[in-house]
Scaffold this active site. Structure first.
Site, mmCIF file in Angstrom:
data_model
loop_
_atom_site.group_PDB
_atom_site.id
_atom_site.type_symbol
_atom_site.label_atom_id
_atom_site.label_comp_id
_atom_site.label_asym_id
_atom_site.label_seq_id
_atom_site.Cartn_x
_atom_site.Cartn_y
_atom_site.Cartn_z
ATOM 1 N N GLU A 50 74.913 4.436 124.873
ATOM 2 C CA GLU A 50 75.361 5.811 124.659
ATOM 3 C C GLU A 50 75.740 6.042 123.198
ATOM 4 O O GLU A 50 75.364 7.052 122.588
ATOM 5 C CB GLU A 50 76.554 6.134 125.562
ATOM 6 C CG GLU A 50 76.259 6.064 127.053
ATOM 7 C CD GLU A 50 76.561 4.703 127.658
ATOM 8 O OE1 GLU A 50 76.754 4.630 128.877
ATOM 9 O OE2 GLU A 50 76.594 3.698 126.896
ATOM 10 N N GLU A 71 90.354 0.055 134.791
ATOM 11 C CA GLU A 71 89.392 -0.950 134.359
ATOM 12 C C GLU A 71 90.049 -2.325 134.320
ATOM 13 O O GLU A 71 89.402 -3.340 134.559
ATOM 14 C CB GLU A 71 88.828 -0.586 132.976
ATOM 15 C CG GLU A 71 87.592 -1.384 132.598
ATOM 16 C CD GLU A 71 86.881 -0.829 131.382
ATOM 17 O OE1 GLU A 71 85.947 -0.013 131.555
ATOM 18 O OE2 GLU A 71 87.268 -1.188 130.255
ATOM 19 N N HIS A 130 101.508 24.197 138.806
ATOM 20 C CA HIS A 130 100.793 25.326 139.401
ATOM 21 C C HIS A 130 99.396 24.914 139.844
ATOM 22 O O HIS A 130 98.518 25.757 140.016
ATOM 23 C CB HIS A 130 100.733 26.484 138.411
ATOM 24 C CG HIS A 130 102.086 27.000 138.032
ATOM 25 N ND1 HIS A 130 102.701 28.042 138.706
ATOM 26 C CD2 HIS A 130 102.968 26.588 137.098
ATOM 27 C CE1 HIS A 130 103.889 28.259 138.175
ATOM 28 N NE2 HIS A 130 104.080 27.388 137.201
#
Length: 551
Positions: free
Chosen positions: A220, A361, A392
């Site tokens: 990546e 992990e 909320h």
């Protein structure tokens, strides 16, 4: 450390302290915090501890003095003190990879000695820090110029996992201390949208990329790095420009040089630093660029202060040990499978996401150090959002849902941005939530308010929901270091009790291997011969068909 096979361990459930805790749980399982506090008026002052600049109130946990005594006995039986010393002394406690675990060396003070294989690593650590400081100052002072002679105004960190989550969290947490004429962005996802949105309004002539990849092979990260290189050169044209607009955090000098980055602008770290424990290494270069070397070193001093507290403080007053043991109690005896981390400080909005990797992990493991199946539940799910937003959103489930969700509340007594009565309201909400979760609201209290009988069940709060409250004076770089180290060592404490390796991460490997097999099957111009399961085969064929139709 001996090899795992040569040091057999007693099954956790067979340890005397574990058996005693199980029997004790049967005696106290129906005990309510209302009664516990009523019986002990000084409990809220007694069940507290302080370490470095952090104050922990753990009195709202469903524990008695006997619970705590047995948990401390369990820590002794599991050899926690010896394991702590083994880590700090550089023994190879990462058993499956036969590596030392020395993130504590990243924040060691000059003159301290920490050895790995007989070599003192502290001088190397400070040499890298000095290199980072010189480079950071050159960028921050605008003496480092881009290829066309313009100063750097935009800094983009490209990494993934620990090379992204740590820098993102630290930047957001310490934004108050950042140099505001510099723009910081972070790219991690291989989804092209992440790259496009991070770069779309920036000028390559003023943009510096920090490529974070220890091996300089992470799929990546390198995919995004090459896209960044192409993006830059579309305007800068000359390959030599790469050296002025790219630096690397890596140990692969050959790969860095092949990419076009000068190895003089490569910042290294070591195999005894795990990715999720690396934000205070060279992986923190973007953090230092944002807040400066002095503030970065203050953060390291905070880490170090908590390290020393963890190493030297008796367990009954030791913050990471107490939090780790309470997590064991909540998970393994009260049956809680999750923990909510709720910072009442907007700058810590990415802290829960950072802790997800650190905790899950590290302790998401199913076998012991010896490779035997674990016999108890490990690795609770960590999640959270800043207060008061979460109130909320998901607090309804925490208050009245059927699942037990222990919570860590984090607050600061001084605001970095004082505005009217905002901070008093913020902290009032924090304190109110811990009170409500602990004590709830009884049927009798609701009825006394004149509530219609049909509505009483809906307005009754069971309470008895455990919480920790962490308070500090204000959020500083030093405090952030203390907070991160607190959770690092709490995670380690839990891993020692479970007898698992908190420092490997084999679970992320299988998907990577399979992805490498699937990539050419997706990209091939010819119809590939597929040999996956029927579901994966069908999905690949559908993707190829729809991608082709859209092109």
């Amino acid at each position: 450390m001996n090899t795992p096979a040569s040091t057999p361990h007693l099954r956790l459930a067979d340890r005397p302290a574990w058996k005693a805790l199980a029997a004790h749980h049967e005696q106290v399982r129906n005990l309510h915090l209302r009664q516990i506090f009523a019986d002990d008026p000084q409990r809220g002052e007694r069940l507290t501890a302080e370490g470095a600049d952090l104050y922990l109130d753990y009195s709202k946990n469903r524990v008695t003095d006997e619970t705590l005594k047995l948990l401390l006995q369990l820590a002794d039986e599991c050899g926690l003190a010896d394991r702590i010393e083994a880590m700090f002394s550089g023994q190879k406690i990462n058993a499956s990879e036969q590596r030392a675990v020395l993130h504590v060396a990243l924040r060691a003070q000059p003159g301290e000695r920490i050895e790995v294989d007989g070599a003192d690593v502290v001088p190397e650590v400070h040499a890298v820090l000095d290199h980072m400081a010189i480079f950071s100052e050159s960028v921050r002072s605008a003496s480092w110029l881009g290829y066309t002679g313009r100063p750097i105004r935009n800094i983009i960190n490209i990494g993934i996992g620990g090379s992204d989550l740590g820098p993102v969290m630290a930047y957001e947490a310490l934004r108050h201390y950042s140099q505001r004429d510099l723009t910081f962005r972070f790219i991690s996802n291989v989804d092209g949208t992440d790259f496009e949105e991070a770069t779309r309004d920036l000028d390559p002539e003023e943009t510096l990329f920090v490529i974070c990849s220890k091996t300089f092979t992470t799929l990546e990260t390198l995919t995004n790095a090459h896209s960044a290189r192409a993006w830059s050169l579309r305007k800068l044209k000359d390959e030599r420009a790469v050296q002025r607009h790219f630096v690397a955090v890596s140990t692969n000098a050959e790969g860095v040089a092949k990419f076009g980055i000068a190895t003089a602008n490569m910042f290294g770290f070591w195999d005894w630093v795990g990715g999720r424990y690396s934000m205070d290494s060279a992986v923190g270069l973007s953090t230092m660029l944002a807040i400066g070397a002095e503030n970065f070193r203050a953060m390291l001093s905070g880490f170090h202060a908590m390290d020393q507290h963890f190493r030297s403080t008796p367990f009954e007053r030791n913050l990471p040990v107490l939090m780790g043991l309470l997590a064991i109690w909540n998970n393994n005896f009260l049956g809680a499978e999750t923990v909510a981390v709720l910072p009442y400080e907007h700058y810590l909005k990415r802290f829960p996401a950072y802790l997800q990797q650190l905790t899950m992990e590290s302790n998401g493991k199913h076998v012991t150090l010896e490779g035997a199946p674990v016999d108890v539940s490990t690795g609770p799910i960590y999640w959270g959002e800043p207060g008061t937003n979460g109130q909320h959103s998901f607090y309804q489930l925490i208050h009245q849902g059927t699942r037990l969700v222990p919570c860590d509340f984090i607050g600061f007594c001084q605001s970095l941005n004082p505005l009217g009565r905002h901070h008093d309201l913020l902290l009032a909400n924090l304190l109110a939530q811990t009170e409500a979760l602990a004590f709830g609201k009884t049927k009798e209290q609701v009825e006394a308010e004149g509530t219609p009988a049909w509505l009483v069940p809906h307005r009754t709060f069971e309470g008895n929901r455990p919480t920790n409250t962490l308070l500090a004076e204000r959020l500083t770089p030093q405090t952030l270091g203390q907070l991160v180290a607190l959770y690092e060592h709490s995670v380690f404490t839990q891993g020692v009790i479970w007898d698992i390796d908190s420092f490997d991460q084999w679970g992320v490997e299988l998907g990577k291997v399979l992805a490498q097999r699937i990539i050419p099957e997706l990209e091939s111009t010819d119809e590939p011969k597929l040999a996956h399961d029927s579901s994966t085969n069908a999905l690949i064929r559908r993707y190829r068909r729809l991608r082709k139709e859209s092109s």
